[in-house]
Write a protein that holds these residues in place. Structure first.
Motif, PDB file in Angstrom:
ATOM      1  N   ALA A  87       0.839  -1.200   0.000  1.00 12.75           N
ATOM      2  CA  ALA A  87       0.000   0.000   0.000  1.00 12.75           C
ATOM      3  C   ALA A  87       0.871   1.245   0.000  1.00 12.75           C
ATOM      4  N   ALA A  88       0.376   2.281  -0.624  1.00 15.26           N
ATOM      5  CA  ALA A  88       1.088   3.559  -0.664  1.00 15.26           C
ATOM      6  C   ALA A  88       0.075   4.688  -0.631  1.00 15.26           C
ATOM      7  N   ARG A  89       0.521   5.817  -0.103  1.00 21.05           N
ATOM      8  CA  ARG A  89      -0.316   7.019  -0.142  1.00 21.05           C
ATOM      9  C   ARG A  89       0.572   8.240  -0.202  1.00 21.05           C
ATOM     10  N   LEU A  90       0.034   9.283  -0.788  1.00 19.13           N
ATOM     11  CA  LEU A  90       0.749  10.556  -0.886  1.00 19.13           C
ATOM     12  C   LEU A  90       0.811  11.198   0.498  1.00 19.13           C
ATOM     13  N   ARG A  91       1.955  11.741   0.852  1.00 19.30           N
ATOM     14  CA  ARG A  91       2.065  12.432   2.154  1.00 19.30           C
ATOM     15  C   ARG A  91       1.247  13.721   2.138  1.00 19.30           C
ATOM     16  N   ASP A  92       1.293  14.454   1.029  1.00 17.59           N
ATOM     17  CA  ASP A  92       0.518  15.685   0.886  1.00 17.59           C
ATOM     18  C   ASP A  92      -0.739  15.353   0.105  1.00 17.59           C
ATOM     19  N   ARG A  93      -1.839  15.116   0.821  1.00 13.22           N
ATOM     20  CA  ARG A  93      -3.088  14.727   0.168  1.00 13.22           C
ATOM     21  C   ARG A  93      -4.018  15.907  -0.018  1.00 13.22           C
ATOM     22  N   SER A  94      -3.511  17.118   0.091  1.00 17.45           N
ATOM     23  CA  SER A  94      -4.371  18.295  -0.065  1.00 17.45           C
ATOM     24  C   SER A  94      -4.819  18.495  -1.499  1.00 17.45           C
ATOM     25  N   SER A  95      -4.230  17.726  -2.447  1.00 17.18           N
ATOM     26  CA  SER A  95      -4.556  17.919  -3.856  1.00 17.18           C
ATOM     27  C   SER A  95      -5.851  17.245  -4.272  1.00 17.18           C
ATOM     28  N   GLY A  96      -6.585  16.616  -3.344  1.00 15.01           N
ATOM     29  CA  GLY A  96      -7.774  15.877  -3.735  1.00 15.01           C
ATOM     30  C   GLY A  96      -9.063  16.676  -3.701  1.00 15.01           C
ATOM     31  N   GLY A  97      -8.999  17.956  -3.429  1.00 19.06           N
ATOM     32  CA  GLY A  97     -10.209  18.739  -3.273  1.00 19.06           C
ATOM     33  C   GLY A  97     -10.870  19.117  -4.576  1.00 19.06           C
ATOM     34  N   SER A  98     -11.353  20.366  -4.646  1.00 16.97           N
ATOM     35  CA  SER A  98     -12.086  20.790  -5.827  1.00 16.97           C
ATOM     36  C   SER A  98     -11.168  20.810  -7.040  1.00 16.97           C
ATOM     37  N   GLY A  99     -11.720  20.485  -8.168  1.00 12.90           N
ATOM     38  CA  GLY A  99     -10.951  20.471  -9.394  1.00 12.90           C
ATOM     39  C   GLY A  99     -10.261  19.149  -9.667  1.00 12.90           C
ATOM     40  N   SER A 100     -10.452  18.160  -8.783  1.00  5.81           N
ATOM     41  CA  SER A 100      -9.768  16.887  -8.995  1.00  5.81           C
ATOM     42  C   SER A 100     -10.271  16.189 -10.246  1.00  5.81           C
ATOM     43  N   THR A 101     -11.522  16.375 -10.602  1.00  7.68           N
ATOM     44  CA  THR A 101     -12.050  15.764 -11.824  1.00  7.68           C
ATOM     45  C   THR A 101     -11.380  16.389 -13.043  1.00  7.68           C
ATOM     46  N   ALA A 102     -11.197  17.703 -13.023  1.00  5.03           N
ATOM     47  CA  ALA A 102     -10.535  18.379 -14.138  1.00  5.03           C
ATOM     48  C   ALA A 102      -9.087  17.920 -14.251  1.00  5.03           C
ATOM     49  N   ARG A 103      -8.392  17.774 -13.106  1.00  5.98           N
ATOM     50  CA  ARG A 103      -7.011  17.290 -13.131  1.00  5.98           C
ATOM     51  C   ARG A 103      -6.949  15.870 -13.661  1.00  5.98           C
ATOM     52  N   HIS A 104      -7.906  15.043 -13.260  1.00  9.56           N
ATOM     53  CA  HIS A 104      -7.931  13.655 -13.709  1.00  9.56           C
ATOM     54  C   HIS A 104      -8.119  13.580 -15.228  1.00  9.56           C
ATOM     55  N   LEU A 105      -9.031  14.387 -15.750  1.00 13.35           N
ATOM     56  CA  LEU A 105      -9.294  14.371 -17.181  1.00 13.35           C
ATOM     57  C   LEU A 105      -8.130  14.942 -17.985  1.00 13.35           C
ATOM     58  N   SER A 106      -7.393  15.882 -17.393  1.00  9.31           N
ATOM     59  CA  SER A 106      -6.254  16.468 -18.110  1.00  9.31           C
ATOM     60  C   SER A 106      -5.007  15.600 -18.004  1.00  9.31           C
ATOM     61  N   GLY A 107      -5.049  14.558 -17.159  1.00  7.02           N
ATOM     62  CA  GLY A 107      -3.915  13.652 -17.042  1.00  7.02           C
ATOM     63  C   GLY A 107      -2.909  14.059 -15.989  1.00  7.02           C
ATOM     64  N   SER A 108      -3.227  15.024 -15.137  1.00 10.63           N
ATOM     65  CA  SER A 108      -2.285  15.458 -14.111  1.00 10.63           C
ATOM     66  C   SER A 108      -2.834  15.182 -12.709  1.00 10.63           C
ATOM     67  N   ASP A 109      -3.374  14.004 -12.490  1.00 13.24           N
ATOM     68  CA  ASP A 109      -3.942  13.626 -11.204  1.00 13.24           C
ATOM     69  C   ASP A 109      -2.902  12.826 -10.407  1.00 13.24           C
ATOM     70  N   PRO A 110      -2.363  13.372  -9.312  1.00 13.45           N
ATOM     71  CA  PRO A 110      -1.326  12.674  -8.554  1.00 13.45           C
ATOM     72  C   PRO A 110      -1.801  11.333  -7.997  1.00 13.45           C
ATOM     73  N   GLN A 111      -3.057  11.235  -7.614  1.00 11.63           N
ATOM     74  CA  GLN A 111      -3.597   9.982  -7.078  1.00 11.63           C
ATOM     75  C   GLN A 111      -3.620   8.912  -8.178  1.00 11.63           C
ATOM     76  N   ALA A 112      -3.992   9.279  -9.386  1.00 15.61           N
ATOM     77  CA  ALA A 112      -4.004   8.334 -10.499  1.00 15.61           C
ATOM     78  C   ALA A 112      -2.585   7.923 -10.874  1.00 15.61           C
ATOM     79  N   ASP A 113      -1.638   8.859 -10.802  1.00 16.92           N
ATOM     80  CA  ASP A 113      -0.237   8.527 -11.084  1.00 16.92           C
ATOM     81  C   ASP A 113       0.294   7.532 -10.063  1.00 16.92           C
ATOM     82  N   LEU A 114      -0.055   7.719  -8.792  1.00 15.51           N
ATOM     83  CA  LEU A 114       0.381   6.786  -7.758  1.00 15.51           C
ATOM     84  C   LEU A 114      -0.269   5.417  -7.955  1.00 15.51           C
TER      85      LEU A 114
END
Length: 163
Positions: A87-114
């Motif tokens: 198991a792994a998780r990002l230490r800085d998880r503040s990036s999951g708030g608003s706009g995460s869907t837009a980041r995911h669709l643009s390909g820059s989602d840190p959670q998806a990269d992990l």
């Protein structure tokens, strides 16, 4: 059913839906953000074939080692004794708030990269290499609607997991 009973049942169904919607919105705000698909704890896990002693988290596999100190990693016996949970998780998880869907669709989602790095690490531990499917082994696909759709899904799949 009479029209009075129908109206009462419809009102009860709408009230129930409103309650469920309210509970979901509270849980989403308590977790890692609406639409992120991540557990509230932020841990993403894969089950690796092998004993926990065989899967040592100290020398991280290359896909996870690239993250350095930006992630936390743990290993433990998988439920039911079916391998090892990595198991792994990002230490800085503040990036999951608003706009995460837009980041995911643009390909820059840190959670998806992990998530993708965890899957590649699993492959390295189990097989010794990252397996890749060449979507067009005999050149380019014909520009048909189905071919275009398949190309689009192929581009997105490594980041978002199984589609």
């Amino acid at each position: 059913m009479t029209s009075n009973q129908h109206g009462t049942a419809s009102l009860a169904a709408r009230a129930g839906g409103a309650v469920v919607h309210g509970i979901r919105s509270v849980l989403d705000h308590a977790g890692s953000g609406p639409g992120s698909g991540a557990p509230a704890s932020g841990w993403l896990a894969v089950t690796v074939l092998g004993e926990p002693s065989d899967v040592d988290a100290a020398p991280l596999p290359a896909p996870l080692a690239e993250y350095g100190d930006r992630i936390e990693v743990r290993t433990r016996q998988a439920p039911g004794g079916k391998g090892t949970e990595l198991a792994a998780r990002l230490r800085d998880r503040s990036s999951g708030g608003s706009g995460s869907t837009a980041r995911h669709l643009s390909g820059s989602d840190p959670q998806a990269d992990l998530r993708s790095a965890l899957r590649r690490a699993k492959q390295l531990l189990e097989v010794g290499e990252v397996l890749a499917v060449d979507p067009a082994p005999h050149g380019e696909r014909t520009a048909t609607p189905g071919g275009l759709l398949l190309e689009a899904w192929t581009r997105v799949a490594p980041k978002g997991g199984v589609r």
